[in-house]
Write an enzyme that holds these catalytic residues in place. Structure first.
Site, PDB file in Angstrom:
ATOM      1  N   ARG A  56      59.551  36.776  43.957  1.00 31.03           N
ATOM      2  CA  ARG A  56      59.981  36.821  42.673  1.00 31.03           C
ATOM      3  C   ARG A  56      60.664  38.000  42.615  1.00 31.03           C
ATOM      4  O   ARG A  56      60.273  38.889  43.233  1.00 31.03           O
ATOM      5  CB  ARG A  56      59.089  36.484  41.322  1.00 31.03           C
ATOM      6  CG  ARG A  56      58.300  35.272  41.428  1.00 31.03           C
ATOM      7  CD  ARG A  56      57.330  35.099  40.385  1.00 31.03           C
ATOM      8  NE  ARG A  56      57.012  33.938  40.272  1.00 31.03           N
ATOM      9  CZ  ARG A  56      55.713  33.419  40.642  1.00 31.03           C
ATOM     10  NH1 ARG A  56      55.005  34.237  41.523  1.00 31.03           N
ATOM     11  NH2 ARG A  56      55.176  32.137  40.709  1.00 31.03           N
ATOM     12  N   LYS A  81      50.960  36.565  40.049  1.00 26.45           N
ATOM     13  CA  LYS A  81      51.009  36.064  38.831  1.00 26.45           C
ATOM     14  C   LYS A  81      49.571  35.737  38.300  1.00 26.45           C
ATOM     15  O   LYS A  81      49.158  35.909  37.096  1.00 26.45           O
ATOM     16  CB  LYS A  81      51.646  34.627  38.819  1.00 26.45           C
ATOM     17  CG  LYS A  81      52.528  34.430  37.353  1.00 26.45           C
ATOM     18  CD  LYS A  81      53.466  33.310  37.686  1.00 26.45           C
ATOM     19  CE  LYS A  81      54.123  32.854  36.466  1.00 26.45           C
ATOM     20  NZ  LYS A  81      54.750  31.649  36.584  1.00 26.45           N
ATOM     21  N   HIS A 146      66.260  33.240  41.334  1.00 26.81           N
ATOM     22  CA  HIS A 146      64.992  32.463  41.805  1.00 26.81           C
ATOM     23  C   HIS A 146      65.588  31.258  42.664  1.00 26.81           C
ATOM     24  O   HIS A 146      64.593  30.591  43.132  1.00 26.81           O
ATOM     25  CB  HIS A 146      64.622  32.240  40.236  1.00 26.81           C
ATOM     26  CG  HIS A 146      63.158  31.731  40.269  1.00 26.81           C
ATOM     27  ND1 HIS A 146      62.192  32.794  40.581  1.00 26.81           N
ATOM     28  CD2 HIS A 146      62.400  30.680  40.278  1.00 26.81           C
ATOM     29  CE1 HIS A 146      60.974  32.365  40.436  1.00 26.81           C
ATOM     30  NE2 HIS A 146      61.049  30.777  40.607  1.00 26.81           N
ATOM     31  N   ARG A 149      64.194  31.831  46.235  1.00 31.19           N
ATOM     32  CA  ARG A 149      62.939  31.306  46.364  1.00 31.19           C
ATOM     33  C   ARG A 149      62.674  30.083  46.486  1.00 31.19           C
ATOM     34  O   ARG A 149      61.850  29.663  47.027  1.00 31.19           O
ATOM     35  CB  ARG A 149      62.058  32.079  44.989  1.00 31.19           C
ATOM     36  CG  ARG A 149      60.609  31.699  44.964  1.00 31.19           C
ATOM     37  CD  ARG A 149      59.983  32.288  43.685  1.00 31.19           C
ATOM     38  NE  ARG A 149      58.623  31.738  43.336  1.00 31.19           N
ATOM     39  CZ  ARG A 149      57.584  32.077  43.751  1.00 31.19           C
ATOM     40  NH1 ARG A 149      57.314  33.049  44.834  1.00 31.19           N
ATOM     41  NH2 ARG A 149      56.559  31.585  43.478  1.00 31.19           N
ATOM     42  N   HIS A 172      51.367  29.898  44.198  1.00 29.43           N
ATOM     43  CA  HIS A 172      50.983  28.861  43.038  1.00 29.43           C
ATOM     44  C   HIS A 172      49.439  28.448  43.097  1.00 29.43           C
ATOM     45  O   HIS A 172      48.696  28.048  44.212  1.00 29.43           O
ATOM     46  CB  HIS A 172      51.651  27.218  43.640  1.00 29.43           C
ATOM     47  CG  HIS A 172      53.287  27.558  43.209  1.00 29.43           C
ATOM     48  ND1 HIS A 172      54.341  26.643  43.973  1.00 29.43           N
ATOM     49  CD2 HIS A 172      54.052  28.474  42.623  1.00 29.43           C
ATOM     50  CE1 HIS A 172      55.402  27.067  43.781  1.00 29.43           C
ATOM     51  NE2 HIS A 172      55.416  28.099  42.847  1.00 29.43           N
ATOM     52  N   TYR A 181      59.133  20.572  45.209  1.00 33.05           N
ATOM     53  CA  TYR A 181      59.730  20.675  46.321  1.00 33.05           C
ATOM     54  C   TYR A 181      59.956  19.733  46.891  1.00 33.05           C
ATOM     55  O   TYR A 181      60.988  19.332  47.719  1.00 33.05           O
ATOM     56  CB  TYR A 181      59.333  21.774  46.984  1.00 33.05           C
ATOM     57  CG  TYR A 181      59.663  23.132  46.340  1.00 33.05           C
ATOM     58  CD1 TYR A 181      60.883  23.792  45.969  1.00 33.05           C
ATOM     59  CD2 TYR A 181      58.400  23.783  45.891  1.00 33.05           C
ATOM     60  CE1 TYR A 181      60.816  24.968  45.315  1.00 33.05           C
ATOM     61  CE2 TYR A 181      58.420  25.131  45.280  1.00 33.05           C
ATOM     62  CZ  TYR A 181      59.667  25.649  44.856  1.00 33.05           C
ATOM     63  OH  TYR A 181      59.890  26.685  43.806  1.00 33.05           O
TER      64      TYR A 181
END
Length: 199
Positions: A56, A81, A146, A149, A172, A181
């Site tokens: 990110r 995150k 983004h 990514r 994640h 994805y």
């Protein structure tokens, strides 16, 4: 109007469905054009690291020289995150460019510093670097940082990388986030034989 002694049954409340937007993905050829658009090694390095490590924007700008482990070919991402540290592989080709970058810029506190030594690079300036790369390459899609990514994750999936592994690399917490994805990977789609071929 006052409603008294009325129980609200949570299960019966109608929730609006969130739009399921697919991530935007660039082809490997488009990525190559973008990464080679800049002759300035700092600009090239920043965009290359975002794509090659699936970072990110904020993670890239928070990187410090100590987070690069050239002996083990990894990048340490501090406090991601979900408040967990994680590591991502560092491509040997990227490490070569990074060594050249070090010789020129000699970063002190942050890997990528702005005009003032010791202060991290500005996020808006980084977006401008991408915008300039798009202008130079003639790519007219509304590409954001983004997208790099998203492209990294999709290209990993298309090259046969396990979904669980991609989840770890992207940081994640839920596999559901990573599963999106599978909807943009063209690997399985390209193997479908069109009925048009039989006409």
């Amino acid at each position: 109007m006052t409603v008294r002694e009325t129980k609200i049954e949570v299960d019966k409340i109608h929730r609006t469905k969130r739009a399921k937007l697919l991530p935007n993905v660039l082809s490997k050829e488009e990525i190559k054009l973008i990464l080679n658009a800049h002759s300035d090694i700092k600009h090239k390095m920043m965009l290359s690291l975002i794509y090659s490590c699936g970072l990110r924007c904020g993670k890239l700008l928070a990187l410090q020289p100590v987070h690069i482990d050239s002996m083990r070919n990894i990048v340490l991402l501090k406090n991601s995150k979900d408040k967990k540290d994680r590591i991502v592989p560092l491509n040997p080709k990227i490490l070569e460019i990074l060594r050249d970058f070090y010789k020129v810029y000699k970063p002190k506190t942050y890997l990528f510093e702005g005009q003032t030594i010791g202060l991290q690079y500005d996020a808006r300036s980084l977006q401008l670097i991408l915008k300039q790369a798009l202008q130079k390459t003639g790519i007219t899609k509304p590409v954001t940082l983004h997208w790099l990514r998203h492209s990294y994750a999709t290209h990993l999936l298309e090259s046969g990388t396990d979904l669980r592994c991609i989840q770890e690399l992207l940081g994640h917490s839920s596999s559901k986030t990573t599963e999106i994805y599978t909807h943009v990977s063209t690997k399985s789609i390209q193997q479908i034989k069109s009925p048009f071929d039989d006409l």
